[in-house]
Design an enzyme around this catalytic site. Structure first.
Site, PDB file in Angstrom:
ATOM      1  N   GLU A 173       0.813  -1.202   0.000  1.00  0.00           N
ATOM      2  CA  GLU A 173       0.000   0.000   0.000  1.00  0.00           C
ATOM      3  C   GLU A 173       0.855   1.264   0.000  1.00  0.00           C
ATOM      4  OE1 GLU A 173      -4.026  -1.775   1.979  1.00  0.00           O
ATOM      5  OE2 GLU A 173      -2.718  -0.657   3.303  1.00  0.00           O
ATOM      6  N   CYS A 180       3.329   8.489   1.306  1.00  0.00           N
ATOM      7  CA  CYS A 180       3.862   7.525   2.262  1.00  0.00           C
ATOM      8  C   CYS A 180       4.126   6.214   1.516  1.00  0.00           C
ATOM      9  CB  CYS A 180       2.834   7.341   3.381  1.00  0.00           C
ATOM     10  SG  CYS A 180       3.374   6.199   4.649  1.00  0.00           S
ATOM     11  N   CYS A 223       6.583  -6.972   7.209  1.00  0.00           N
ATOM     12  CA  CYS A 223       7.699  -6.461   8.011  1.00  0.00           C
ATOM     13  C   CYS A 223       8.122  -7.550   8.977  1.00  0.00           C
ATOM     14  CB  CYS A 223       7.270  -5.215   8.792  1.00  0.00           C
ATOM     15  SG  CYS A 223       8.637  -4.416   9.664  1.00  0.00           S
ATOM     16  N   CYS A 277       6.641  -5.276  15.670  1.00  0.00           N
ATOM     17  CA  CYS A 277       6.250  -4.313  16.700  1.00  0.00           C
ATOM     18  C   CYS A 277       4.814  -4.646  17.115  1.00  0.00           C
ATOM     19  CB  CYS A 277       6.350  -2.880  16.184  1.00  0.00           C
ATOM     20  SG  CYS A 277       8.047  -2.439  15.738  1.00  0.00           S
ATOM     21  N   CYS A 282       1.569  -2.680  15.602  1.00  0.00           N
ATOM     22  CA  CYS A 282       1.544  -2.314  14.186  1.00  0.00           C
ATOM     23  C   CYS A 282       0.902  -3.435  13.369  1.00  0.00           C
ATOM     24  CB  CYS A 282       2.970  -2.060  13.695  1.00  0.00           C
ATOM     25  SG  CYS A 282       3.036  -1.672  11.932  1.00  0.00           S
ATOM     26  N   GLY A 318       6.832  -1.970   6.155  1.00  0.00           N
ATOM     27  CA  GLY A 318       8.220  -2.422   6.154  1.00  0.00           C
ATOM     28  C   GLY A 318       9.176  -1.553   6.941  1.00  0.00           C
ATOM     29  N   GLU A 319      10.377  -2.122   7.180  1.00  0.00           N
ATOM     30  CA  GLU A 319      11.450  -1.378   7.843  1.00  0.00           C
ATOM     31  C   GLU A 319      12.452  -0.985   6.749  1.00  0.00           C
ATOM     32  OE1 GLU A 319      12.494   0.070  10.654  1.00  0.00           O
ATOM     33  OE2 GLU A 319      14.341   0.438   9.557  1.00  0.00           O
ATOM     34  N   SER A 349      11.961   6.620   7.966  1.00  0.00           N
ATOM     35  CA  SER A 349      11.600   6.328   9.349  1.00  0.00           C
ATOM     36  C   SER A 349      12.065   4.925   9.705  1.00  0.00           C
ATOM     37  CB  SER A 349      10.079   6.439   9.513  1.00  0.00           C
ATOM     38  OG  SER A 349       9.713   6.075  10.833  1.00  0.00           O
ATOM     39  N   SER A 402      11.246   5.762  15.295  1.00  0.00           N
ATOM     40  CA  SER A 402      10.060   5.303  16.020  1.00  0.00           C
ATOM     41  C   SER A 402      10.470   4.936  17.437  1.00  0.00           C
ATOM     42  CB  SER A 402       9.472   4.077  15.313  1.00  0.00           C
ATOM     43  OG  SER A 402       8.971   4.469  14.054  1.00  0.00           O
ATOM     44  N   LEU A 403      10.166   5.826  18.378  1.00  0.00           N
ATOM     45  CA  LEU A 403      10.627   5.628  19.754  1.00  0.00           C
ATOM     46  C   LEU A 403       9.555   4.922  20.597  1.00  0.00           C
ATOM     47  CD1 LEU A 403      13.101   6.262  21.516  1.00  0.00           C
ATOM     48  CD2 LEU A 403      11.930   8.365  22.216  1.00  0.00           C
ATOM     49  N   HIS A 404       8.428   5.562  20.766  1.00  0.00           N
ATOM     50  CA  HIS A 404       7.226   4.995  21.422  1.00  0.00           C
ATOM     51  C   HIS A 404       7.338   4.732  22.915  1.00  0.00           C
ATOM     52  CE1 HIS A 404       5.887   4.788  17.381  1.00  0.00           C
ATOM     53  NE2 HIS A 404       6.694   3.808  17.056  1.00  0.00           N
ATOM     54  N   ASN A 422      -3.716   4.097  16.081  1.00  0.00           N
ATOM     55  CA  ASN A 422      -4.779   3.736  15.142  1.00  0.00           C
ATOM     56  C   ASN A 422      -5.101   2.254  15.290  1.00  0.00           C
ATOM     57  OD1 ASN A 422      -5.098   6.285  13.728  1.00  0.00           O
ATOM     58  ND2 ASN A 422      -3.008   5.921  13.026  1.00  0.00           N
ATOM     59  N   CYS A 447      -1.405   5.659   9.963  1.00  0.00           N
ATOM     60  CA  CYS A 447      -0.158   5.019  10.405  1.00  0.00           C
ATOM     61  C   CYS A 447      -0.441   3.678  11.050  1.00  0.00           C
ATOM     62  CB  CYS A 447       0.533   5.847  11.480  1.00  0.00           C
ATOM     63  SG  CYS A 447       0.935   7.495  11.007  1.00  0.00           S
TER      64      CYS A 447
HETATM   65  N1  SAH Z   1       9.386   0.479  10.161  1.00  0.00           N
HETATM   66  C1  SAH Z   1       9.524   1.905  10.115  1.00  0.00           C
HETATM   67  C2  SAH Z   1       8.556   2.512   9.146  1.00  0.00           C
HETATM   68  C3  SAH Z   1       7.099   2.465   9.558  1.00  0.00           C
HETATM   69  S1  SAH Z   1       6.649   4.097   9.830  1.00  0.00           S
HETATM   70  C4  SAH Z   1       9.404   2.475  11.505  1.00  0.00           C
HETATM   71  O1  SAH Z   1       9.131   1.712  12.426  1.00  0.00           O
HETATM   72  O2  SAH Z   1       9.652   3.651  11.709  1.00  0.00           O
HETATM   73  C5  SAH Z   1       5.107   4.004  10.491  1.00  0.00           C
HETATM   74  C6  SAH Z   1       4.992   4.720  11.831  1.00  0.00           C
HETATM   75  O3  SAH Z   1       3.693   4.454  12.367  1.00  0.00           O
HETATM   76  C7  SAH Z   1       6.000   4.190  12.837  1.00  0.00           C
HETATM   77  O4  SAH Z   1       6.407   5.194  13.724  1.00  0.00           O
HETATM   78  C8  SAH Z   1       5.165   3.179  13.555  1.00  0.00           C
HETATM   79  O5  SAH Z   1       5.702   2.851  14.803  1.00  0.00           O
HETATM   80  C9  SAH Z   1       3.835   3.875  13.643  1.00  0.00           C
HETATM   81  N2  SAH Z   1       2.731   2.961  13.868  1.00  0.00           N
HETATM   82  C10 SAH Z   1       2.703   1.637  13.653  1.00  0.00           C
HETATM   83  N3  SAH Z   1       1.508   1.124  13.998  1.00  0.00           N
HETATM   84  C11 SAH Z   1       0.752   2.138  14.435  1.00  0.00           C
HETATM   85  C12 SAH Z   1      -0.589   2.241  14.880  1.00  0.00           C
HETATM   86  N4  SAH Z   1      -1.381   1.177  14.929  1.00  0.00           N
HETATM   87  N5  SAH Z   1      -1.044   3.464  15.213  1.00  0.00           N
HETATM   88  C13 SAH Z   1      -0.244   4.549  15.099  1.00  0.00           C
HETATM   89  N6  SAH Z   1       1.015   4.509  14.688  1.00  0.00           N
HETATM   90  C14 SAH Z   1       1.521   3.324  14.342  1.00  0.00           C
END
Ligand code: SAH
Length: 376
Positions: free
Chosen positions: A99, A112, A119, A123, A126, A172-173, A204, A226-228, A304, A347
């Site tokens: 997508e 995007c 992937c 995570c 995701c 993907g990463e 990212s 992507s820290l979180h 999301n 996202c």
């Molecule tokens: N693999 C890379 C690229 C993905 S970017 C990365 O991890 O950065 C997509 C972004 O959306 C990342 O920051 C990811 O952590 C975030 N993301 C993934 N699932 C999500 C969700 N369900 N709701 C909101 N953000 C999410």
């Protein structure tokens, strides 16, 4: 690459960056500047038929048609959301699909782009991760997403363009598919490609530390991380690659990045999940961490949801309080508005169709079944 002696194996020109294309033209006995002429047709005029390249001689057009082609992915489905967001489902081999999402805003249009089918990083929050992993995308499949969207949107090169920014934030990463992603980003940046400035092309990563350093050597683009979570225990739960490259190592890599590219900053993505990472103590930990990177900023993303997930979006109040706490501490913090969620284009909702080579999609289906049972 052996092309000349094997007429059956046609070469996809979207697989080459400018240097690669010049080398290919030399290899087929043509002047390298011809490659640049053709490149302009491909990325400025979005032309995929050599016969229409009017300033290329007839003989060369015939030769090109014989040995190569310009092959972007096929659109299986495109969908528009009520807020103008647009999503393409693009067909790959053996039933897979990826997508790509376009997000229009008043002063810019962001595409995007996906880098892998599925992937491997798993995570926990995701949906792409939950789908499992199939394979890396080729350079052509990555830059082809920009090409398809640009053509659909009527993108104009250099003036009033519809696509002003590209973010490698789809499925993907991207650092796990390093060479193809870098080559595709070179085409995004190249004046004979899509001509986007370094600050308008963003990669990212979930934090593949050694490759962050490699990336800073390879190309000038912007970095998002992507820290979180700002403590290792929680981050490992959310982003398992943290076990291999814990926060201290990730931060050190970010500091090296900033030191080498003094005029750039890094965006830290932080997805807010209810009761998981959205409390004042989490904000305090994040503030402490951000003090080590004073020029960088935080991008808050409300979680999301997707079918089968155990997480929920944080309450609006908690999101606001979290942001205020960071802002009051002097951390530049933005809240990403959720876009395109009525077409699952937000996202973490990009799932495509992945023929899983791991067992992960089976686990997701099991969770979804259990959820359905509970709902009865
Ligand atoms: N693999 C890379 C690229 C993905 S970017 C990365 O991890 O950065 C997509 C972004 O959306 C990342 O920051 C990811 O952590 C975030 N993301 C993934 N699932 C999500 C969700 N369900 N709701 C909101 N953000 C999410």
């Amino acid at each position: 690459m052996q092309v000349v002696n094997n007429p059956l194996a046609k070469v996809n020109l979207l697989d080459f960056d400018r240097q690669g294309l010049r080398d290919f033209f030399t290899q087929i006995g043509e002047k390298p500047y011809r490659a640049e002429q053709v490149m302009k047709w491909i990325y400025h005029d979005l032309e995929d038929n050599f016969e229409n390249m009017t300033d290329v001689g007839k003989a060369l057009r015939a030769k090109l048609t014989e040995v190569c082609y310009i092959g972007a992915p096929k659109t299986l489905l495109d969908k528009a959301a009520t807020d103008g967001t647009h999503k393409w489902l693009l067909g790959m081999d053996s039933g897979n699909a990826i997508e790509t999402v376009y997000i229009p805003e008043p002063t810019r249009g962001t595409l995007c782009v996906s880098s892998q089918i599925g992937c491997a990083l798993n995570c926990s929050f995701c949906s792409t991760g939950a789908q499992g992993f199939n394979r890396n995308l080729s350079t052509a499949e990555i830059i082809g997403q920009v090409w398809v969207a640009a053509k659909y949107l009527g993108n104009v090169t250099h003036q009033n363009r519809r696509i002003t920014n590209v973010v490698m934030m789809g499925m993907g990463e991207p650092l796990a598919n390093f060479d193809n992603v870098v080559r595709a980003m070179r085409l995004m940046r190249d004046d004979l490609g899509f001509g986007l400035a370094a600050k308008r092309v963003t990669l990212s990563t979930a934090g593949m530390v050694p490759l962050i350093d490699q990336l800073s050597d390879a190309i000038d683009v912007s970095l998002a991380v992507s820290l979180h979570a700002a403590n290792d225990e929680l981050r490992t739960e959310l982003v398992p690659i943290n076990k291999r490259y814990p926060i201290a190592e990730l931060l050190a890599a970010c500091q090296r990045w900033v030191a080498r590219k003094p005029r750039t900053s890094i965006t830290f993505e932080y997805t807010l999940m209810k009761g998981v990472n959205d409390q004042p103590e989490h904000a305090r930990q994040l503030i402490k961490l951000m003090r080590k990177l004073p020029t960088c900023k935080v991008n808050l993303i409300p979680f999301n949801p997707f079918p089968g997930t155990r997480y929920e979006r944080s309450d609006a109040n908690d999101i606001r309080d979290f942001q205020t706490q960071l802002l009051n501490a002097g951390v530049l913090t933005m809240l990403r508005r959720t876009r395109g969620d009525d077409i699952d284009a937000a996202c973490g909702q990009l799932a495509g169709q992945v023929t899983d080579r791991t067992r992960r999609s089976a686990d997701l289906r099991k969770r979804q079944d259990e959820e359905a049972l509970h709902a009865i």
